[in-house]
Motif scaffolding. Structure first.
Motif, PDB file in Angstrom:
ATOM      1  N   CYS A   1       0.694  -1.002   0.078  1.00  0.00           N
ATOM      2  CA  CYS A   1       0.100   0.193  -0.367  1.00  0.00           C
ATOM      3  C   CYS A   1       0.932   1.736  -0.474  1.00  0.00           C
ATOM      4  CB  CYS A   1      -0.617   0.668   1.285  1.00  0.00           C
ATOM      5  SG  CYS A   1      -2.414  -1.177   1.265  1.00  0.00           S
ATOM      6  N   SER A   2       0.226   2.628  -0.824  1.00  0.00           N
ATOM      7  CA  SER A   2       1.481   3.524  -0.437  1.00  0.00           C
ATOM      8  C   SER A   2       0.936   4.173   0.977  1.00  0.00           C
ATOM      9  CB  SER A   2       0.502   4.172  -2.062  1.00  0.00           C
ATOM     10  OG  SER A   2      -0.806   4.963  -1.492  1.00  0.00           O
ATOM     11  N   LEU A   3       2.485   4.482   1.337  1.00  0.00           N
ATOM     12  CA  LEU A   3       2.801   5.221   1.989  1.00  0.00           C
ATOM     13  C   LEU A   3       2.303   6.928   1.450  1.00  0.00           C
ATOM     14  CD1 LEU A   3       5.388   3.933   4.065  1.00  0.00           C
ATOM     15  CD2 LEU A   3       2.782   3.490   4.145  1.00  0.00           C
ATOM     16  N   HIS A   4       2.320   7.383   2.882  1.00  0.00           N
ATOM     17  CA  HIS A   4       2.165   9.188   2.967  1.00  0.00           C
ATOM     18  C   HIS A   4       2.752   9.588   3.380  1.00  0.00           C
ATOM     19  CE1 HIS A   4      -2.252   9.082   0.461  1.00  0.00           C
ATOM     20  NE2 HIS A   4      -1.992   8.244   0.899  1.00  0.00           N
ATOM     21  N   SER A   5       4.197  11.071   3.182  1.00  0.00           N
ATOM     22  CA  SER A   5       5.200  11.183   3.725  1.00  0.00           C
ATOM     23  C   SER A   5       4.185  12.421   4.936  1.00  0.00           C
ATOM     24  CB  SER A   5       6.016  11.392   2.944  1.00  0.00           C
ATOM     25  OG  SER A   5       5.060  12.769   2.469  1.00  0.00           O
ATOM     26  N   LYS A   6       3.513  12.804   4.152  1.00  0.00           N
ATOM     27  CA  LYS A   6       2.933  14.189   4.655  1.00  0.00           C
ATOM     28  C   LYS A   6       2.176  13.638   5.952  1.00  0.00           C
ATOM     29  CE  LYS A   6       0.024  18.124   4.562  1.00  0.00           C
ATOM     30  NZ  LYS A   6      -0.861  19.714   3.626  1.00  0.00           N
ATOM     31  N   SER A   7       1.784  13.646   7.564  1.00  0.00           N
ATOM     32  CA  SER A   7       1.245  13.820   8.477  1.00  0.00           C
ATOM     33  C   SER A   7       0.204  15.080   9.041  1.00  0.00           C
ATOM     34  CB  SER A   7       1.773  12.987   9.507  1.00  0.00           C
ATOM     35  OG  SER A   7       2.977  13.545   9.596  1.00  0.00           O
ATOM     36  N   ILE A   8      -0.911  14.290   9.063  1.00  0.00           N
ATOM     37  CA  ILE A   8      -1.788  15.589   9.748  1.00  0.00           C
ATOM     38  C   ILE A   8      -1.631  16.227  11.021  1.00  0.00           C
ATOM     39  CG2 ILE A   8      -3.783  14.806   8.127  1.00  0.00           C
ATOM     40  CD1 ILE A   8      -5.643  13.134  10.733  1.00  0.00           C
ATOM     41  N   PRO A   9      -1.764  16.922  11.770  1.00  0.00           N
ATOM     42  CA  PRO A   9      -1.522  17.188  13.105  1.00  0.00           C
ATOM     43  C   PRO A   9      -2.543  16.860  14.373  1.00  0.00           C
ATOM     44  CG  PRO A   9      -2.147  19.082  11.926  1.00  0.00           C
ATOM     45  CD  PRO A   9      -2.048  17.845  11.132  1.00  0.00           C
ATOM     46  N   CYS A  10      -1.601  15.954  14.788  1.00  0.00           N
ATOM     47  CA  CYS A  10      -2.648  15.167  15.989  1.00  0.00           C
ATOM     48  C   CYS A  10      -2.475  14.371  16.466  1.00  0.00           C
ATOM     49  CB  CYS A  10      -3.896  14.559  15.254  1.00  0.00           C
ATOM     50  SG  CYS A  10      -3.386  12.420  14.112  1.00  0.00           S
ATOM     51  N   LYS A  11      -2.317  13.577  17.556  1.00  0.00           N
ATOM     52  CA  LYS A  11      -1.802  12.447  18.347  1.00  0.00           C
ATOM     53  C   LYS A  11      -1.089  11.375  18.295  1.00  0.00           C
ATOM     54  CE  LYS A  11      -2.306   9.842  23.048  1.00  0.00           C
ATOM     55  NZ  LYS A  11      -3.027   8.844  23.803  1.00  0.00           N
ATOM     56  N   PRO A 185     -19.379  19.764   4.908  1.00  0.00           N
ATOM     57  CA  PRO A 185     -18.172  20.009   3.905  1.00  0.00           C
ATOM     58  C   PRO A 185     -17.883  19.530   2.791  1.00  0.00           C
ATOM     59  CG  PRO A 185     -17.011  20.155   5.402  1.00  0.00           C
ATOM     60  CD  PRO A 185     -18.198  19.930   5.968  1.00  0.00           C
ATOM     61  N   MET A 186     -18.505  19.445   1.845  1.00  0.00           N
ATOM     62  CA  MET A 186     -18.211  18.673  -0.396  1.00  0.00           C
ATOM     63  C   MET A 186     -17.133  19.005  -0.774  1.00  0.00           C
ATOM     64  SD  MET A 186     -20.074  15.973   0.748  1.00  0.00           S
ATOM     65  CE  MET A 186     -19.525  15.188  -0.807  1.00  0.00           C
ATOM     66  N   ASN A 187     -16.965  20.534   0.195  1.00  0.00           N
ATOM     67  CA  ASN A 187     -15.382  21.064  -0.917  1.00  0.00           C
ATOM     68  C   ASN A 187     -14.433  21.336   0.109  1.00  0.00           C
ATOM     69  OD1 ASN A 187     -16.574  23.106   1.168  1.00  0.00           O
ATOM     70  ND2 ASN A 187     -16.190  24.902  -0.142  1.00  0.00           N
ATOM     71  N   ARG A 188     -13.670  20.449   1.567  1.00  0.00           N
ATOM     72  CA  ARG A 188     -12.572  19.991   2.173  1.00  0.00           C
ATOM     73  C   ARG A 188     -12.036  18.983   2.282  1.00  0.00           C
ATOM     74  NH1 ARG A 188     -13.179  25.070   7.017  1.00  0.00           N
ATOM     75  NH2 ARG A 188     -10.867  24.034   7.228  1.00  0.00           N
ATOM     76  N   ASN A 189     -10.877  18.687   2.142  1.00  0.00           N
ATOM     77  CA  ASN A 189     -10.408  17.647   2.780  1.00  0.00           C
ATOM     78  C   ASN A 189     -10.535  17.168   3.537  1.00  0.00           C
ATOM     79  OD1 ASN A 189      -9.797  17.249  -0.358  1.00  0.00           O
ATOM     80  ND2 ASN A 189      -7.947  17.937   0.901  1.00  0.00           N
ATOM     81  N   LEU A 190     -10.964  16.060   4.136  1.00  0.00           N
ATOM     82  CA  LEU A 190     -11.497  15.634   5.692  1.00  0.00           C
ATOM     83  C   LEU A 190     -10.590  14.160   6.436  1.00  0.00           C
ATOM     84  CD1 LEU A 190     -15.931  15.973   5.683  1.00  0.00           C
ATOM     85  CD2 LEU A 190     -13.762  17.583   5.993  1.00  0.00           C
ATOM     86  N   VAL A 191     -11.507  14.205   7.429  1.00  0.00           N
ATOM     87  CA  VAL A 191     -10.458  13.036   8.527  1.00  0.00           C
ATOM     88  C   VAL A 191     -11.290  12.097   8.973  1.00  0.00           C
ATOM     89  CG1 VAL A 191      -9.101  12.132   9.705  1.00  0.00           C
ATOM     90  CG2 VAL A 191      -7.505  13.846   7.905  1.00  0.00           C
ATOM     91  N   ARG A 213      -8.946  17.753   8.175  1.00  0.00           N
ATOM     92  CA  ARG A 213      -7.854  18.120   7.630  1.00  0.00           C
ATOM     93  C   ARG A 213      -6.606  18.869   8.061  1.00  0.00           C
ATOM     94  NH1 ARG A 213      -4.812  15.109   2.632  1.00  0.00           N
ATOM     95  NH2 ARG A 213      -6.078  14.601   2.255  1.00  0.00           N
ATOM     96  N   SER A 214      -7.220  19.679   7.344  1.00  0.00           N
ATOM     97  CA  SER A 214      -6.403  21.228   7.616  1.00  0.00           C
ATOM     98  C   SER A 214      -6.120  21.478   9.398  1.00  0.00           C
ATOM     99  CB  SER A 214      -6.244  22.810   6.767  1.00  0.00           C
ATOM    100  OG  SER A 214      -8.172  22.839   7.126  1.00  0.00           O
ATOM    101  N   ASP A 215      -7.431  21.798  10.003  1.00  0.00           N
ATOM    102  CA  ASP A 215      -7.460  21.746  11.096  1.00  0.00           C
ATOM    103  C   ASP A 215      -8.064  20.532  11.708  1.00  0.00           C
ATOM    104  OD1 ASP A 215      -8.328  23.280  13.625  1.00  0.00           O
ATOM    105  OD2 ASP A 215      -9.409  24.928  12.875  1.00  0.00           O
ATOM    106  N   PRO A 216      -8.014  20.124  12.967  1.00  0.00           N
ATOM    107  CA  PRO A 216      -8.327  19.492  13.543  1.00  0.00           C
ATOM    108  C   PRO A 216      -9.348  19.285  14.874  1.00  0.00           C
ATOM    109  CG  PRO A 216      -6.393  18.448  13.077  1.00  0.00           C
ATOM    110  CD  PRO A 216      -6.052  19.743  12.385  1.00  0.00           C
ATOM    111  N   GLN A 217      -8.937  20.430  14.859  1.00  0.00           N
ATOM    112  CA  GLN A 217      -9.890  20.980  15.902  1.00  0.00           C
ATOM    113  C   GLN A 217     -11.246  21.574  15.309  1.00  0.00           C
ATOM    114  OE1 GLN A 217      -9.031  20.900  19.617  1.00  0.00           O
ATOM    115  NE2 GLN A 217      -7.058  20.281  18.318  1.00  0.00           N
ATOM    116  N   LEU A 218     -11.578  21.978  14.119  1.00  0.00           N
ATOM    117  CA  LEU A 218     -12.946  22.171  13.864  1.00  0.00           C
ATOM    118  C   LEU A 218     -13.704  20.670  13.252  1.00  0.00           C
ATOM    119  CD1 LEU A 218     -15.065  24.007  11.846  1.00  0.00           C
ATOM    120  CD2 LEU A 218     -13.486  23.362   9.668  1.00  0.00           C
ATOM    121  N   ILE A 219     -13.801  20.022  14.137  1.00  0.00           N
ATOM    122  CA  ILE A 219     -14.911  18.960  14.629  1.00  0.00           C
ATOM    123  C   ILE A 219     -16.338  19.237  13.284  1.00  0.00           C
ATOM    124  CG2 ILE A 219     -16.263  16.486  15.450  1.00  0.00           C
ATOM    125  CD1 ILE A 219     -12.762  17.113  16.359  1.00  0.00           C
TER     126      ILE A 219
END
Length: 499
Positions: A1-11, A185-191, A213-219
């Motif tokens: 599986c492909s790995l993503h080098s960029k990580s999201i800021p979370c625990k 939101p359908m126009n943002r990248n989400l996690v 994904r850009s702001d983990p505090q935005l639940i």
């Protein structure tokens, strides 16, 4: 599986899929499918209570492959199931029911060890966005429900896995709550992230959250799925690994999970099939009766203001096909939630008088969205009976209540006059199944969905119960609506202003 080098800021390490004790990976909703499609598809012997797959029989009827992952699922669900299949194929191929492997001793696992993350690249990838987009530009949340159920199952199996080859499966016992904090939101990248927060003897409370994904505090949304472990040999419930609470957040989540479990027991004890309505609820029903028959404040002839509860009901009927199977050979719980949710949404559209003209180019798209029902929450969803291929499903919906706490207060100040500020409705969906070879129906599932309409084109009507049975439905809906209001206010949901 492909790995993503960029990580999201979370625990630390929470943003990885744990495929084994030594492999941790994270996947987008596209890569999770495309990469796993490359894996060799293994056909294995049947698990207990699952018919063995055969290409065809003597009368040229094809047999059902209970191990297949059909194309009707979303890319995320298919990918999660293929990941689970890849991890369990070897163990299943070696499994001998007459000589099962010895189960390893139970251990304690920290929540991060079972945490799984899926990426929704709605902002960057139109292919993924088109898989979930609704006709008016919103999200087909029923498909998100399928993904949630799949992710909760993967998290549960990861937590219970001790690399001993012992067969343990999980079923979705219930969904405690689903709460949206803002419009999806359908126009943002989400996690979407899932992790266990509370573990009992044989059950887990899996907490899911969707955030930017850009702001983990935005639940965007939170949900809690209750999964129950089943022993693959005895087909009974079984004990699972305990939870290791290695930091303050995990401890707080555990306390919350234990509190929720206690509150759930108390709520069950107060159900109307167990005890009579409270004095306040009985008084409310009595006032409805007085307003209609003696004070003449409620005139059912005013169709633009009042609607009988029984007249809000709609139904759909489907027959369960092999394409709706889950990994355990039963009908996928996420599919059952999806079709119930979509009936509830149609019921909401019909209740407010229909759709806005989505083909009118002069109408602003934002205005159309605000004129349509917005999903806010789902109260406890129960799964009473498993559903098999060939079952006939009849979903029946009803708008149970449109009287929030704030609406009732406003109405009191208006001395019982009709209040035009209603924005919320609670919709119940009851799922009845007729099993092959049976003539009677049984209740399989009960769903509840709350919707709000921020800017309705027409005045939202008040639902009026006309019989004692309808009054009990109304009271149950009122309880769920009040609970949704309290949680929305507590969590700072943008929907609180409409409740």
């Amino acid at each position: 599986c492909s790995l993503h080098s960029k990580s999201i800021p979370c625990k630390s390490q929470k943003n990885y899929i744990h495929t084994s004790a030594t492999h941790r990976r994270r996947f987008s909703s596209q890569s999770i499918l495309s990469s796993l499609l490359m894996l060799q598809r293994r056909r294995v012997s049947s698990t207990p209570n699952t018919p063995q797959f055969k290409p065809h029989d003597e009368v040229d009827h094809a047999e059902i492959d209970y191990q297949n992952i059909y194309k009707e699922r979303t890319g995320v669900t298919s990918g999660l199931w293929r990941l689970r299949l890849n991890l369990t194929d070897k163990a299943r191929a070696q499994f001998d029911p007459d000589n099962p492997p010895t189960r390893a001793p139970l251990v304690s696992k920290a929540p991060w060890q079972s945490s799984i993350v899926v990426l929704y690249d709605f902002g960057d990838n139109s292919t993924i966005r088109n898989e979930y987009i609704r006709f008016d530009g919103g999200v087909r949340f029923g498909r998100i429900l399928e993904d949630m159920d799949s992710l909760a199952g993967n998290v549960a199996e990861t937590h219970a896995d001790n690399d001993d080859g012992y067969p343990i499966s999980f079923v979705t016992a219930s969904v405690d709550r689903i709460d949206l904090k803002r419009r999806f939101p359908m126009n943002r990248n989400l996690v979407m992230q899932g992790a266990p927060i509370y573990v009992g003897r044989s059950s887990l409370n899996i907490q899911l959250s969707i955030f930017a994904r850009s702001d983990p505090q935005l639940i965007i949304c939170t949900a809690n799925f209750i999964m129950v472990a089943r022993d693959g040999v005895t087909e009974k419930s079984t004990t699972i690994n305990s939870l290791l609470l290695d930091d303050e957040i995990d401890q707080q989540n555990f306390i919350r999970g234990r509190y929720d479990a206690t509150q759930k027991k108390h709520a069950r004890a107060k159900k109307l099939i167990q005890i009579r309505p409270s004095g306040e609820e009985s008084e409310m029903i009595h006032q409805l009766w007085l307003d209609r028959y003696h004070r003449h404040r409620i005139d059912m002839a005013h169709r633009h203001q009042y609607m009988a509860l029984s007249e809000t009901s709609y139904q759909n009927v489907v027959i369960c096909q092999p394409q709706h199977l889950n990994r355990s050979g039963k009908i996928f719980g996420g599919y059952l939630m999806k079709i119930a949710y979509e009936l509830a949404r149609v019921t909401a559209y019909r209740f407010i008088g229909g759709l806005s003209d989505i083909y009118d180019a002069s109408v602003d798209r934002q205005e159309i969205i605000e004129q349509h029902p917005q999903f806010v929450s789902s109260d406890e969803i129960t799964f009473e009976h498993p559903v098999s291929v060939g079952c006939i499903i009849r979903n029946e919906s009803v708008v149970s209540c449109t009287d929030t706490m704030n609406v009732m207060e406003e109405r009191e100040q208006m001395q019982g006059e009709f209040y035009e500020g209603r924005r919320a409705m609670m919709i119940f969906v009851r799922t009845h199944i007729q099993e092959p070879g049976k003539s009677e129906e049984i209740l399989s599932n009960v769903f509840s969905f709350c919707f709000v309409v921020p800017k309705p084109k027409r005045v939202m009507r008040r639902v009026i119960p006309l019989t004692y049975e309808e009054s009990m439905v109304y009271i149950t809906g009122k309880r769920a609506l009040d609970q949704t209001t309290r949680i929305a206010i507590r969590d700072g949901s943008v929907f609180a202003q409409y409740l």
